[in-house]
Design a protein around this motif. Structure first.
Motif, PDB file in Angstrom:
ATOM      1  N   GLU A 691      22.089  62.952 -42.067  1.00 33.06           N
ATOM      2  CA  GLU A 691      23.188  62.795 -41.118  1.00 33.06           C
ATOM      3  C   GLU A 691      24.290  61.948 -41.733  1.00 33.06           C
ATOM      4  OE1 GLU A 691      22.113  61.333 -37.318  1.00 33.06           O
ATOM      5  OE2 GLU A 691      21.582  63.306 -36.542  1.00 33.06           O
ATOM      6  N   VAL A 692      25.503  62.438 -41.673  1.00 34.90           N
ATOM      7  CA  VAL A 692      26.642  61.718 -42.237  1.00 34.90           C
ATOM      8  C   VAL A 692      27.798  61.807 -41.255  1.00 34.90           C
ATOM      9  CG1 VAL A 692      25.990  62.137 -44.639  1.00 34.90           C
ATOM     10  CG2 VAL A 692      27.440  63.796 -43.447  1.00 34.90           C
ATOM     11  N   PRO A 693      28.735  60.849 -41.273  1.00 29.92           N
ATOM     12  CA  PRO A 693      29.927  60.962 -40.422  1.00 29.92           C
ATOM     13  C   PRO A 693      30.744  62.197 -40.809  1.00 29.92           C
ATOM     14  CG  PRO A 693      29.659  58.729 -41.229  1.00 29.92           C
ATOM     15  CD  PRO A 693      28.678  59.555 -42.004  1.00 29.92           C
ATOM     16  N   LEU A 694      31.310  62.822 -39.810  1.00 31.97           N
ATOM     17  CA  LEU A 694      32.105  64.036 -40.051  1.00 31.97           C
ATOM     18  C   LEU A 694      33.264  63.754 -40.995  1.00 31.97           C
ATOM     19  CD1 LEU A 694      32.845  66.995 -39.281  1.00 31.97           C
ATOM     20  CD2 LEU A 694      34.206  66.045 -37.400  1.00 31.97           C
ATOM     21  N   THR A 695      33.880  62.589 -40.866  1.00 29.91           N
ATOM     22  CA  THR A 695      35.069  62.285 -41.662  1.00 29.91           C
ATOM     23  C   THR A 695      34.773  62.152 -43.139  1.00 29.91           C
ATOM     24  OG1 THR A 695      34.716  59.944 -41.129  1.00 29.91           O
ATOM     25  CG2 THR A 695      36.273  61.179 -39.747  1.00 29.91           C
ATOM     26  N   GLU A 696      33.470  62.052 -43.523  1.00 29.82           N
ATOM     27  CA  GLU A 696      33.134  61.923 -44.935  1.00 29.82           C
ATOM     28  C   GLU A 696      32.966  63.272 -45.623  1.00 29.82           C
ATOM     29  OE1 GLU A 696      29.838  59.421 -45.682  1.00 29.82           O
ATOM     30  OE2 GLU A 696      30.661  57.685 -44.594  1.00 29.82           O
ATOM     31  N   VAL A 697      32.879  64.362 -44.825  1.00 24.64           N
ATOM     32  CA  VAL A 697      32.662  65.666 -45.469  1.00 24.64           C
ATOM     33  C   VAL A 697      33.799  66.651 -45.170  1.00 24.64           C
ATOM     34  CG1 VAL A 697      30.167  65.454 -45.520  1.00 24.64           C
ATOM     35  CG2 VAL A 697      31.266  66.425 -43.496  1.00 24.64           C
ATOM     36  N   VAL A 698      34.737  66.281 -44.328  1.00 26.73           N
ATOM     37  CA  VAL A 698      35.875  67.156 -44.061  1.00 26.73           C
ATOM     38  C   VAL A 698      37.155  66.339 -44.088  1.00 26.73           C
ATOM     39  CG1 VAL A 698      34.515  68.725 -42.622  1.00 26.73           C
ATOM     40  CG2 VAL A 698      35.795  66.869 -41.532  1.00 26.73           C
TER      41      VAL A 698
END
Length: 946
Positions: A691-698
């Protein structure tokens, strides 16, 4: 007449507050339904209770025989499963995982068959309520215990929050639309609904309101009563004219042909599936005067021969035989004149088709009655007079008839004969005056002295207001604006009412507010809303709908967030807006820029309002784009979009039927977690379970676009529409002004094509059909006349009266201050067939006299011979339609142009037939003599000249 064939071109006009009749597919066929009436159910009740009551009413109406009942404002039921984001991460779950657990544990599936299909096996485990769904096991712990949905989520019965809502006086309401199939009786269904509502009202609690509005059957009844009353008055005038000019018994038997022909026409309508409506009734009123024309000619000639010494039987037979050819040809030419109306296609063709159908059916029935029934009755009527005459007994009516005939003969010989002699002697002056009158009439129309409207609607009782907010406006802000618009409505009604305290009693009958909608073409509609207003009946109020609309616009104070506020009345007739300019091109940005400039230009023209385009700005968009780091972690665009959509809109776990509805089970984040900052706090799970924050992958960026883009024949298209105030200007004048102001060059320089659609397009198609139909009808008339007269030139004399019927039509519209309409044009076509009837009989009479006397005296005496018959046939048709001219009912106003055309056209044509046609017969002889003289001179040998 039905109302609702509307073309909707913009997001605002797709709100349910605009009425529309749709076609509903069935299993094997498509049935078209039309709205009969609407019912609003409102009160201080929970939404679920209100919805259940509405369903019960719907079921009752269907059992009574109503074809279809639609509910609007009854939101779709849903079961919400709300989970806090923290609990999902704590349990290592995604929303889609929870939805999958619910889907797997809530099933009702077939499981095979036993004994060769004699028994079926079915596994049942479908959960249909929130209480049952919260018992679903979601997580199995290591110690063997299970975690149920209710342990970490809130499960509730709810509704689709994107559905439209209906409000009445600030209370939530549900609207029931009662529809009928086109082959059922609207009045019968309306009566059933009215009786049911009256009985139901007595059983309802005081806090529950049941109100009926948009009662189309009521307007149908009012219009039918209007035309029936005017038809009865017209029939009385027709009978009065007959009794003045004809022998009493002859007049009676001539009048008997009216109901006989009408009943025959009704039988034909019944057999062909036609219905009684406003235009078919108008056709019958028009036919009241036309239908007796044949019988008048036969009866009048039979009476004349009887006075000349023939016996009753001989006179009746002689009248029928002598008039067989001219009457038959006159009827055929009238039929030929009305036939082109069948060629009109589209909506106008459907609207107008009833008139020629009725008139032609009546004419054919009248022709049969005239030659196969009337002569026997005439023989009996004249025989009674013969016996009385032999016994030297005269009734008071007979004495009146004798005195009237003597005075009429004196008028004919002493007054009319010198006038017609003068017209024939100075025949070229007579012709020049007629041509001059035609030129003046054409100039009056082309110059705008007599206006033209394509299809003016009757005074409406329904007004619709639609509001579109700027993109990004919340539903609460939209609702507040709707309340403000509703208050502006009451302010406008108060300003227009003589007694502001009794506004509800004098002007506004009912107002309904609709917030939002969810249609495939508009998508989310938080920014849309509308108000339906039913005014008191047009006969019960002094304020016109147009004045109400104008005042409402003035009272509404627009906030910066209101993108458009559109108010318009319901309309009857062809679909489309008054002004609809279509722009086509490849660049959507150029189209939008051009549309904006044109909107500003149109708004400067007087009488133009509600200018808008159908390229609405979409909501601000957040564009998510996968970063290289996200790809390296195994994310795909599909993974990201699915998880974001589940988090924002919820994941649909199950759809199942419950009662007569389909219920959705929606798994979503708790409402407090879904706000504008959700993307910043949202976690997504990679294929590896990380699980990662959305802002780190988009990457996230803002863009703005358009809510929808229309295409026509492969090209992008934008419609710029507007409403036209007919008291100020006309759509045609605005179109001409736009073109004169350089519309073509303005758009050509930007590489944009354009065309006018809406009513302008319907007008072009109808005009093209009318031109073709007119040429075809005139050709048929010429062929019929050429057959009757055995001449190629004589039909031109008879047909010369047709253009001059237009002179009378224009004069009548000018005197009454009424615009010409497309219905006036239709009436002119019908008038062409009516006016040549007298011309045929007159020319036939002149031809008959010419065998015994010179042409000049034959023309004079022939016109005198046919004076009574020509006046009588015109007077009966005029008398049948005259009551409509003085009808004050607003519902009858759109029929008045047709009545004006026929009445004044016939009045002018009467003088034309009696004066111009004899003159033209002599002019024809002059031309023939001149050509024969020139031909003789050109063939004479040179030596003969010496």
């Amino acid at each position: 007449m039905q109302q609702a064939l509307a073309e909707v071109d913009s997001a605002v006009s797709q709100i349910r507050t605009f009425p529309e009749d749709a076609e509903e597919p069935e299993v094997s066929r498509v049935v078209r339904y039309e709205t009969v009436t609407k019912i609003v159910l409102s009160g201080d009740f929970p939404e679920s209770s209100l919805k259940n009551i509405a369903k019960d009413i719907r079921d009752d109406l269907l059992r009574l025989g109503v074809d279809k009942v639609d509910l609007f404002g009854a939101r779709k039921e849903e079961i919400w499963v709300e989970v806090a984001p923290g609990r999902l991460r704590e349990l290592d779950l995604k929303l889609s995982d929870v939805a999958e657990r619910i889907r797997e544990s809530s099933q009702d599936l077939p499981s095979g068959e036993l004994a060769g299909g004699e028994r079926q096996i079915r596994s049942i485990g479908l959960k249909r309520t929130a209480r049952e769904i919260e018992e679903v096991d979601v997580v199995a712990r290591p110690d063997g215990t299970k975690l149920q949905l209710k342990d970490f989520a809130r499960v509730t019965e709810s509704y689709d929050d994107a559905s439209a809502l209906v409000f009445r006086d600030g209370k939530q309401a549900i609207e029931l639309t009662i529809r009928r199939a086109v082959n059922t009786d609207a009045l019968d269904i309306a009566a059933k609904v009215k009786t049911y509502i009256e009985n139901l009202q007595e059983t309802l609690p005081p806090t529950l309101q049941l109100e009926q509005y948009e009662e189309r059957a009521k307007s149908i009844e009012e219009r039918i009563a209007l035309l029936v009353n005017n038809g009865a008055s017209g029939l009385a005038l027709v009978l009065l004219v007959l009794f003045i000019f004809l022998n009493a018994r002859v007049a009676i038997w001539v009048a008997v042909g009216i109901p006989a022909a009408m009943l025959a026409a009704v039988a034909v309508m019944w057999g062909s599936g036609q219905t009684i409506n406003m235009l078919s009734l108008f056709g019958m009123i028009m036919a009241i005067g036309i239908v007796v024309d044949d019988a008048i000619v036969v009866g009048e000639h039979a009476e004349t021969r009887f006075k000349q010494g023939l016996s009753a039987l001989e006179a009746s037979v002689a009248g029928a035989r002598r008039m067989a050819a001219p009457v038959t040809s006159a009827t055929l030419t009238t039929v030929a004149a009305f036939m082109p109306l069948f060629l009109v296609s589209g909506i106008m063709g459907q609207i107008i088709a009833a008139i020629p159908f009725v008139v032609i059916a009546v004419l054919i029935a009248s022709l049969v009655e005239c030659f196969y029934v009337l002569p026997g009755h005439l023989a009996h009527a004249l025989k009674v007079d013969e016996e009385r005459k032999e016994k030297n007994k005269e009734s008071a009516l007979a004495i009146f008839r004798r005195r009237f005939d003597r005075r009429f003969d004196d008028f004919r010989q002493q007054k009319f004969a010198p006038v017609v002699t003068l017209a024939i002697r100075y025949r070229y002056v007579t012709l020049a005056v007629s041509i001059a009158a035609l030129i003046v009439s054409l100039g009056s129309v082309l110059g705008g002295r007599v206006g033209y409207q394509f299809f003016p609607s009757p005074e409406p009782d329904l007004v619709y207001a639609n509001i579109e907010m700027v993109a990004g406006t919340s539903r609460d802000e939209t609702q507040a604006t709707l309340i403000q618009a509703e208050n502006a409505l009451h302010d406008a009604a108060s300003a227009l009412s003589d007694d502001p305290d009794l506004v509800a009693m004098t002007l506004v009958k009912l107002g309904i507010v609709v917030q939002g909608d969810a249609t495939p073409t508009t998508g989310t509609t938080d920014t849309l809303g509308g108000i339906v207003v039913e005014l008191k009946s047009a006969e019960q109020r002094d304020v016109l709908a147009a004045e109400m609309i104008k005042t409402w616009r003035e009272k509404f104070v627009r906030s910066p967030k209101v993108k458009s506020f559109e108010v318009r009345a319901s309309e009857v007739g062809p679909p489309g807006r008054d002004l609809d300019l279509r722009l086509r091109g490849d660049s959507i940005h150029k189209l939008k820029a051009a549309a904006d400039e044109l909107r500003l230009k149109m708004m400067r023209y007087p009488g133009v309002s509600d200018v808008k385009d159908n390229l609405p700005d979409g909501k601000p968009e957040l564009i998510l784009e996968l970063t290289p780091r996200g790809r390296n972690m195994g994310f795909t665009t599909v993974d990201i979009s699915r998880q974001v959509r589940d988090s924002v809109d919820g994941a649909i776990a199950k759809r199942f039927p419950r009662g007569d509805e389909e219920v959705w089970v929606r798994v979503r984040l708790s409402q407090e977690a879904v706000d504008k900052s959700i993307l910043e706090n949202l976690y997504v799970r990679s294929p590896d379970g990380l699980e990662v924050p959305l802002t780190e992958v988009v990457s996230i960026r803002n863009e703005s676009g358009y809510a929808r883009i229309k295409r026509e024949n492969g090209s992008r298209e934008v419609a710029v529409t507007a409403e036209i105030d007919p008291d100020v200007t006309r759509a045609g004048q605005v179109i001409r002004a736009l073109e004169e102001d350089g519309l073509g060059s303005f758009l050509a320089n930007r590489g944009i094509g354009y065309s006018f659609a809406g009513r302008a397009e319907e007008q072009r198609e109808t005009s093209a059909d009318m031109r073709f139909g007119t040429m075809l009808g005139l050709s048929f008339i010429y062929i019929i006349l050429a057959w009757v007269f055995a001449s190629y030139s004589r039909p031109l004399v008879v047909m010369s009266v047709i253009p001059l019927g237009f002179v009378g039509a224009v004069f009548g519209h000018f005197v009454f201050g009424v615009d010409l309409t497309i219905l006036s044009v239709f009436a002119i076509l019908g008038l062409a067939g009516i006016v040549i009837n007298d011309s045929i009989v007159l020319v036939t009479t002149i031809e008959q006299r010419r065998a015994e006397e010179p042409l000049f005296s034959a023309a004079v005496n022939g016109s005198c011979d046919r004076l009574r018959a020509v006046i009588l046939t015109s007077a009966t048709t005029i008398g049948g339609l005259t009551p409509l001219l003085f009808e004050k009912s607003l519902q009858a106003q759109f029929l008045i142009p047709m009545a004006l055309t026929l009445i004044f056209g016939l009045a002018v044509s009467t003088f034309v037939v009696l004066l111009l046609v004899p003159a033209l017969c002599v002019i024809q002889q002059d031309i023939g003599d001149f050509l024969r003289a020139r031909l003789t001179t050109s063939r004479r040998p040179a030596g003969d000249a010496l």
